[in-house]
Design an enzyme around this catalytic site. Structure first.
Site, mmCIF file in Angstrom:
data_model
loop_
_atom_site.group_PDB
_atom_site.id
_atom_site.type_symbol
_atom_site.label_atom_id
_atom_site.label_comp_id
_atom_site.label_asym_id
_atom_site.label_seq_id
_atom_site.Cartn_x
_atom_site.Cartn_y
_atom_site.Cartn_z
ATOM 1 N N THR A 5 0.850 -1.190 0.000
ATOM 2 C CA THR A 5 0.000 0.000 0.000
ATOM 3 C C THR A 5 0.886 1.240 0.000
ATOM 4 O O THR A 5 2.000 1.208 0.524
ATOM 5 C CB THR A 5 -0.944 0.032 1.223
ATOM 6 O OG1 THR A 5 -1.779 1.191 1.131
ATOM 7 C CG2 THR A 5 -0.169 0.095 2.525
ATOM 8 N N ASP A 16 -7.474 -6.381 0.421
ATOM 9 C CA ASP A 16 -8.525 -5.735 -0.352
ATOM 10 C C ASP A 16 -9.781 -5.914 0.474
ATOM 11 O O ASP A 16 -10.010 -6.979 1.045
ATOM 12 C CB ASP A 16 -8.686 -6.380 -1.732
ATOM 13 C CG ASP A 16 -9.541 -5.520 -2.653
ATOM 14 O OD1 ASP A 16 -9.223 -4.328 -2.819
ATOM 15 O OD2 ASP A 16 -10.531 -6.039 -3.189
ATOM 16 N N PHE A 26 -13.123 5.692 8.586
ATOM 17 C CA PHE A 26 -13.105 6.230 7.229
ATOM 18 C C PHE A 26 -14.049 5.406 6.375
ATOM 19 O O PHE A 26 -14.616 4.412 6.820
ATOM 20 C CB PHE A 26 -11.678 6.232 6.657
ATOM 21 C CG PHE A 26 -11.036 4.878 6.633
ATOM 22 C CD1 PHE A 26 -11.141 4.066 5.518
ATOM 23 C CD2 PHE A 26 -10.318 4.415 7.730
ATOM 24 C CE1 PHE A 26 -10.552 2.811 5.498
ATOM 25 C CE2 PHE A 26 -9.728 3.158 7.713
ATOM 26 C CZ PHE A 26 -9.838 2.358 6.596
ATOM 27 N N TYR A 71 -16.984 3.736 4.792
ATOM 28 C CA TYR A 71 -18.378 3.479 5.162
ATOM 29 C C TYR A 71 -18.577 3.344 6.677
ATOM 30 O O TYR A 71 -19.690 3.073 7.131
ATOM 31 C CB TYR A 71 -18.867 2.208 4.465
ATOM 32 C CG TYR A 71 -18.852 2.310 2.955
ATOM 33 C CD1 TYR A 71 -19.940 2.851 2.262
ATOM 34 C CD2 TYR A 71 -17.758 1.879 2.217
ATOM 35 C CE1 TYR A 71 -19.927 2.945 0.876
ATOM 36 C CE2 TYR A 71 -17.738 1.977 0.826
ATOM 37 C CZ TYR A 71 -18.827 2.505 0.169
ATOM 38 O OH TYR A 71 -18.818 2.610 -1.205
ATOM 39 N N HIS A 99 -12.965 -6.395 10.330
ATOM 40 C CA HIS A 99 -12.668 -7.357 9.272
ATOM 41 C C HIS A 99 -11.175 -7.433 8.982
ATOM 42 O O HIS A 99 -10.632 -8.513 8.755
ATOM 43 C CB HIS A 99 -13.449 -7.002 8.007
ATOM 44 C CG HIS A 99 -13.272 -5.581 7.551
ATOM 45 N ND1 HIS A 99 -13.511 -4.494 8.362
ATOM 46 C CD2 HIS A 99 -12.871 -5.069 6.360
ATOM 47 C CE1 HIS A 99 -13.261 -3.379 7.693
ATOM 48 N NE2 HIS A 99 -12.868 -3.694 6.479
#
Length: 193
Positions: A9, A69, A148, A150, A176
């Site tokens: 990233t 992802d 950040f 949703y 998650h």
């Protein structure tokens, strides 16, 4: 001696967040950011896109690489926005994505949703993916200023506030991303140490 592990990233905040999430699991491993080219994420799953990113970082750096992802999938929308979460409104704009999601759910009574994160590891020819799922529902309006994406409209199952109302430590313990990387770290440690 520490072993380097590239997180695929360009987002320095994500590197720091993952360092906080993993804590002691990184003992002996130095998690570093990635400065190489961004690959085209054209897979049809979270796991496929995470592997694309991890492969690109491993190839560019010659080091072991991990990537993730993630996105939100809403039952009433047939799983959308899913892998298109970051560009749901056509481009990367958190506010517009969130507003489009709420507009598309305006008349929905079923507001069940889940955040999914796929964590991928690439070490040479070895590849491994783990999925972390955070079930919940979509609120009717945003609540909270943290997090950040949703987070302001996602209410995790069993919690009476939005993800954006949780502290960073509270979110990092149950999200998650925490689940996916918690599952993949024993594999990372087995491969690298």
């Amino acid at each position: 001696m520490t072993v380097q592990l590239v997180l695929a990233t360009h987002n320095a905040h994500k590197v720091e967040e993952l360092r906080r999430i993993l804590g002691a699991q990184l003992d002996g491993i130095e998690l570093i950011g990635y400065d190489g080219p961004e690959p085209v994420e054209d897979a049809d799953s979270f796991g496929g896109n995470a592997l694309i990113k991890a492969r690109a970082a491993a190839l560019h750096t010659g080091l072991a690489a991990i990537a993730d992802d993630s996105g939100i999938s809403v039952d009433a929308l047939g799983g959308a926005p899913g892998i298109h979460s970051a560009r749901y409104a056509g481009h990367r704009d958190d506010r517009e994505n969130l507003e489009l999601l709420l507009a598309n759910l305006a008349s929905a009574t079923d507001r069940a949703a889940q955040f999914t994160c796929a964590a991928a590891l690439v070490v040479g020819d070895f590849e491994h993916v783990e999925l972390g799922v955070w079930p919940g529902s979509v609120l009717r309006e945003p609540a909270g200023a943290g997090g950040f994406g949703y987070d302001p409209v996602f209410q995790p199952e069993g919690i009476d506030v939005s993800a954006a109302q949780l502290t960073a430590d509270e979110k990092n313990a149950v999200s998650h991303r925490a689940r996916a990387f918690g599952q993949i770290m024993p594999v990372v440690r087995a491969q690298l140490l």
